[in-house]
Design an enzyme around this catalytic site. Structure first.
Site, PDB file in Angstrom:
ATOM      1  N   GLU A 257       0.871  -1.176   0.000  1.00  0.00           N
ATOM      2  CA  GLU A 257       0.000   0.000   0.000  1.00  0.00           C
ATOM      3  C   GLU A 257       0.904   1.220   0.000  1.00  0.00           C
ATOM      4  O   GLU A 257       1.718   1.392   0.901  1.00  0.00           O
ATOM      5  CB  GLU A 257      -0.920  -0.006   1.230  1.00  0.00           C
ATOM      6  CG  GLU A 257      -2.018  -1.048   1.169  1.00  0.00           C
ATOM      7  CD  GLU A 257      -2.997  -0.813   0.031  1.00  0.00           C
ATOM      8  OE1 GLU A 257      -3.111   0.341  -0.455  1.00  0.00           O
ATOM      9  OE2 GLU A 257      -3.638  -1.796  -0.400  1.00  0.00           O
ATOM     10  N   CYS A 291      -2.339   8.729   3.384  1.00  0.00           N
ATOM     11  CA  CYS A 291      -2.280   8.395   1.964  1.00  0.00           C
ATOM     12  C   CYS A 291      -3.607   8.672   1.275  1.00  0.00           C
ATOM     13  O   CYS A 291      -3.668   8.812   0.058  1.00  0.00           O
ATOM     14  CB  CYS A 291      -1.859   6.936   1.765  1.00  0.00           C
ATOM     15  SG  CYS A 291      -2.914   5.744   2.602  1.00  0.00           S
TER      16      CYS A 291
END
Length: 486
Positions: A257, A291
């Site tokens: 990720e 993020c």
């Protein structure tokens, strides 16, 4: 400025290997509070590669007994971990806020999410798994079953020091894997405290091992040499790509990720009273260090001027301050390196963009504070619009219509999260199809995906699996096809 006053004594990091606490033998340093650099909150000592090898050996040694427990028995350990986490919620939230600067209200919510994740995955221990598949032959029972990968390495980031480790640990454990966990270097104190809390659940020795170390040594060993069966990483796209290549070469199952450059689209028919608060939250909570943070705001021209006016008004309530101050909407960024990186983008914005809003709150203490900044007046190929800043900086750009907005949205190497704000049901559903994004939301902020839903993106934001929800169980297991003639 009112602060929540909870005492955290000087904290010492430690490695947790085979059920024992082991002091790191590598580089050592002190940790400063990013909200007040005059305060030292603890000391960190890195592991040597030999200590990482000890953790690897411990995880391998504990694997057979752990995976042979019933799912129900493993689930009971996770329930105990959740209970221990709840008992220590305030201590953990306070320490994490002091170590990386996230406001205490957010950190309490993050620890609560960790509790929810552990309880959620604990219940998976008694869920049915596999399928019975008809055979073309007579008297053959054919079915599938899920089996653990084995030893998995977890490399976690600093921006969610409690939630992200747990959303990896919990599904890995319930599936029967043993773990080597390497947290980010500047999360060593809260990670050590988290393991202390989990120790109270009585996990068998070697099932959960944690090593504090640098990415260049401990991280590189786990990625390139350790005898592991899977690796889950959250961090930058550059590092994630390197890890993916190393794991692919070794035929190790991997999950990465990585970055995001997330956008919120605001159409002419949007209700701004309902739209602007989640846009501001997405951009500036956690000082933009997510993020999934909203760093691009794409506004249709018919509502642009009104949007800017109401956005400025909303930003007057966005207070910058110390992490433990009750009224702080956002705190400092997490570290000196992070401060210098984000400040570079702030300086660029002042030179090459038009400033719409910049917070002017004065902070009494010396810390890594970046004043929230919103700019416009740049082209779509500008670094402020293209690059992941990971700080409290947002860019607004005006477009003619929906089609231009979606084209700008998709014109990025990332594809993690995006939102649209509209009352047009047709355009809302078009957006869900048109966005080349892994997580798409209507009239919601780009951040805040729920733990029971799959988490992940497209393009350079994620590899090809998903975290959280049922999807995580797929990553931490392999499928075995079984056939029995009777």
């Amino acid at each position: 400025m009112m602060s929540q006053n909870y005492t955290i004594n000087h904290v010492q990091s430690g490695n947790y290997i085979n059920g024992e606490w082991v002091q790191g033998k590598g580089e050592s340093f002190s940790v400063k509070n990013p909200s007040d650099l005059s305060e030292t909150i603890g000391d960190v000592a890195f592991s040597t590669v030999d200590q990482v090898k000890d953790a690897e050996e411990a995880a391998r040694g504990a694997l057979n007994s752990w995976k042979n427990l019933t799912g129900s028995a493993r689930g009971q350990y996770l329930y105990k971990m959740a209970a221990a986490l709840e008992e220590n919620l305030q201590t953990l939230a306070t320490l994490a806020s002091k170590e990386m600067g996230k406001p205490i209200s957010e950190m309490k919510g993050e620890v609560t999410r960790g509790i929810q994740l552990l309880n959620y995955y604990a219940s998976e221990g008694v869920r049915s798994e596999g399928d019975v598949i008809p055979s073309a032959s007579e008297k053959v029972l054919q079915y599938t079953k899920k089996v653990p990968l084995g030893v998995v390495a977890l490399i976690t980031p600093w921006n969610f020091p409690v939630a992200i480790p747990i959303w990896k640990l919990a599904p890995a454990l319930i599936c029967g894997n043993t773990i080597i966990w390497k947290p980010a270097e500047n999360n060593a104190l809260i990670s050590s405290k988290l393991c202390e809390v989990f120790e109270k659940a009585g996990l068998p020795n070697g099932v959960l091992n944690m090593v504090i170390g640098s990415g260049k040594e401990a991280g590189a060993y786990l990625t390139e040499k350790a005898k592991i069966n899977g690796l889950s990483f959250t961090g930058s796209t550059a590092t994630g790509s390197t890890i993916a290549a190393a794991c692919a070469q070794r035929n190790i199952k991997f999950q990465t990720e990585m970055g995001g450059k997330n956008a919120a689209i605001v159409l002419n028919d949007a209700d701004l009273k309902k739209s602007i608060p989640p846009i501001v939250s997405g951009a500036f909570r956690s000082a933009g260090q997510k993020c999934t943070a909203t760093s691009r705001i794409i506004v249709e021209e018919g509502i642009y001027d009104q949007f800017i006016a109401e956005l400025k008004e909303e930003m007057t309530d966005v207070k910058l301050g110390p992490a433990l101050a009750e009224e702080s909407y956002l705190g400092p960024v997490a570290s000196k390196d992070q401060y210098e990186k984000v400040q570079g983008y702030v300086d660029l914005a002042h030179k090459e963009a038009e400033v719409i809003f910049e917070n002017q709150d004065k902070i009494a203490s010396d810390g890594y504070y970046i004043h929230p900044l919103i700019v416009t007046g740049i082209e779509s190929d500008h670094p402020l619009f293209k690059e992941e800043i990971f700080g409290p900086v947002a860019v607004v750009i005006k477009v003619k219509n929906y089609d231009e907005a979606v084209a700008l949205l998709n014109d990025t190497e990332y594809g993690l999260s995006a939102s649209i704000f509209t009352n047009d049901l047709n355009k809302a559903h078009r957006f869900l199809d048109d966005a080349d994004i892994g997580m798409v939301r209507v009239n919601l902020e780009t951040a805040g995906v729920e733990y029971q839903a799959p988490f992940g993106g497209m393009k350079q934001s994620s590899s090809h699996t998903r975290e959280q929800g049922q999807a995580a169980l797929d990553f931490y297991t392999s499928t075995k096809t079984c056939a029995v003639h009777y």
